[in-house]
Design a protein around this motif. Sequence first.
Motif, PDB file in Angstrom:
ATOM      1  N   ALA A   1       0.829  -1.200   0.000  1.00  0.00           N
ATOM      2  CA  ALA A   1       0.000   0.000   0.000  1.00  0.00           C
ATOM      3  C   ALA A   1       0.866   1.253   0.000  1.00  0.00           C
ATOM      4  CB  ALA A   1      -0.913  -0.002   1.225  1.00  0.00           C
ATOM      5  N   ASP A   2       0.578   2.159  -0.944  1.00  0.00           N
ATOM      6  CA  ASP A   2       1.247   3.470  -1.014  1.00  0.00           C
ATOM      7  C   ASP A   2       2.774   3.354  -0.914  1.00  0.00           C
ATOM      8  OD1 ASP A   2       1.385   6.182  -1.311  1.00  0.00           O
ATOM      9  OD2 ASP A   2       0.897   6.638   0.769  1.00  0.00           O
TER      10      ASP A   2
ATOM     11  N   GLN B   1      -3.889  15.898  -4.898  1.00  0.00           N
ATOM     12  CA  GLN B   1      -4.974  16.586  -4.198  1.00  0.00           C
ATOM     13  C   GLN B   1      -5.469  15.763  -3.018  1.00  0.00           C
ATOM     14  OE1 GLN B   1      -7.758  17.288  -7.378  1.00  0.00           O
ATOM     15  NE2 GLN B   1      -6.846  19.268  -7.897  1.00  0.00           N
ATOM     16  N   LYS B   2      -5.264  14.438  -3.096  1.00  0.00           N
ATOM     17  CA  LYS B   2      -5.615  13.536  -2.001  1.00  0.00           C
ATOM     18  C   LYS B   2      -4.452  12.577  -1.766  1.00  0.00           C
ATOM     19  CE  LYS B   2     -10.609  13.291  -2.990  1.00  0.00           C
ATOM     20  NZ  LYS B   2     -11.715  12.346  -3.329  1.00  0.00           N
ATOM     21  N   ARG B   3      -4.405  11.995  -0.596  1.00  0.00           N
ATOM     22  CA  ARG B   3      -3.444  10.935  -0.338  1.00  0.00           C
ATOM     23  C   ARG B   3      -3.863   9.693  -1.097  1.00  0.00           C
ATOM     24  NH1 ARG B   3      -4.211   9.163   4.412  1.00  0.00           N
ATOM     25  NH2 ARG B   3      -2.192   8.166   4.736  1.00  0.00           N
TER      26      ARG B   3
ATOM     27  N   ILE C   1      -7.661   5.054  -2.724  1.00  0.00           N
ATOM     28  CA  ILE C   1      -7.936   3.616  -2.744  1.00  0.00           C
ATOM     29  C   ILE C   1      -9.183   3.298  -1.917  1.00  0.00           C
ATOM     30  CG2 ILE C   1      -7.097   1.380  -1.933  1.00  0.00           C
ATOM     31  CD1 ILE C   1      -5.735   2.102  -4.438  1.00  0.00           C
ATOM     32  N   ARG C   2      -9.273   3.891  -0.733  1.00  0.00           N
ATOM     33  CA  ARG C   2     -10.439   3.653   0.133  1.00  0.00           C
ATOM     34  C   ARG C   2     -11.723   4.114  -0.549  1.00  0.00           C
ATOM     35  NH1 ARG C   2      -6.871   4.542   4.554  1.00  0.00           N
ATOM     36  NH2 ARG C   2      -7.083   6.811   4.349  1.00  0.00           N
TER      37      ARG C   2
ATOM     38  N   ALA D   1     -14.250   1.415 -13.307  1.00  0.00           N
ATOM     39  CA  ALA D   1     -14.786   2.245 -12.230  1.00  0.00           C
ATOM     40  C   ALA D   1     -13.813   2.367 -11.055  1.00  0.00           C
ATOM     41  CB  ALA D   1     -16.119   1.682 -11.742  1.00  0.00           C
ATOM     42  N   PHE D   2     -12.813   1.483 -10.999  1.00  0.00           N
ATOM     43  CA  PHE D   2     -11.828   1.515  -9.921  1.00  0.00           C
ATOM     44  C   PHE D   2     -10.589   2.266 -10.418  1.00  0.00           C
ATOM     45  CE2 PHE D   2      -8.718   0.346  -6.867  1.00  0.00           C
ATOM     46  CZ  PHE D   2      -9.369  -0.132  -5.736  1.00  0.00           C
TER      47      PHE D   2
END
Length: 311
Positions: free
Chosen positions: A89-90, A97-99, A104-105, A137-138
Amino acid sequence: MSDSGYGMNWLTDYVRPKLNSLFSRRDMPENLWRKCDNCGQMIFHRELSEALHVCSNCNHHMQISPRERFNALFDGGAWIETPLADAPADPLKFRDQKRYPDRIREARANTGEHEAMLVARGEISGLTTVAACQNFAFLAGSMGMAVGDALLAAADAAVAAKAPLVVFCAAGGARMQEGILSLMQMPRTTIAAQTVAEAGLPFVTVLTNPTTGGVTASYAMLGDVQIAEPGALICFAGPRVIEQTIGEKLPEGFQRSEYLHEHGMLDRVTHRHAMRDELAVILRMLMRAPRRITGDLPAPEAQAADAARAG
């Protein structure tokens, strides 16, 4: 008060508010209708689902989730999901603009899926088949480490089952939040395709709208047979980028599936409603499997046994 005045008051004070309350927008479920991305036609949700998300007015093929596609693809809608390992993860601690973990969440909450690719095993016209499908969509179906891992797992599952592998591609390209690690999935997914080839098994790709960037530059174009849905955008760099680079207007329909088929980059352009039957024929040919016998007639062995007993 006259009768006409009473009638008018009854219509305005009772009937009209009653009708307005019945057909008020706030009382209508928001997911009851879907607007076609291409022609703007409003389509009833149930009708659209039954049509596999193909517009009845203009034949536009909208995006479809992997689970809906698998339900339509496999015999009786029966399939087994292949468990996939979690990717790191990450890994780059990326933030725009976002983490990245927040994105992902959000994608998981919106789609109900863990990542942008789903792998399943089932039967297509009686032939055991492994299929992988990207979920646009993901995060636009973007190819990160999880998608690379999923495709390698799909290849391993196909080899273990001695089954063909069918991959439905739908992606905006590599996932920028994973930087060079996402670009490394191009050679990794190429290895997945080679693993299936070395086992002597068919690797078929179905390119849907859109299939772009690093996905097009890797496994999407490595199929033994390459099929596309009608009107799909298939490219590495998009038409607007190319026009800005070369300073010229591109031909009509450039980088759409019909244009690529006409110029020899695709083997088939197949309507979504005919895709299952098309794959059934192609996979049986590539696997050298006998043509499946359908109908109510007894199997040939049973016929011979009955004739022997009668003699």
